[in-house]
Write a protein that holds these residues in place. Sequence first.
Motif: not given
Length: 77
Positions: A31-36, A71-73, A75-76
């Motif tokens: 589990r990462y802080v941001e989706a990865a 899995r949705q990540v 990113a902008r």
Amino acid sequence: MDTAALPDGYFDVLAVTMPCCSAQTDLNALRYVEAAGFARYSLVTTDPEGELPPPPAGVQALEDLLGTDLRQVIARY
């Protein structure tokens, strides 16, 4: 991740032993802080008007078409 990475920056095996508890897992399950995630391919949308995150029905349609979970990540850049 540094240990699992190949010299070219790609990953061959994602299996790792956690230094905190010696548990066996893989980098994609952490589990990462941001989706990865680690993937063989990615689907990218460049529609600035697109809804983020994409609606569940649209994601489900893609999963059904591809025959796999996604899995949705978000990113902008």
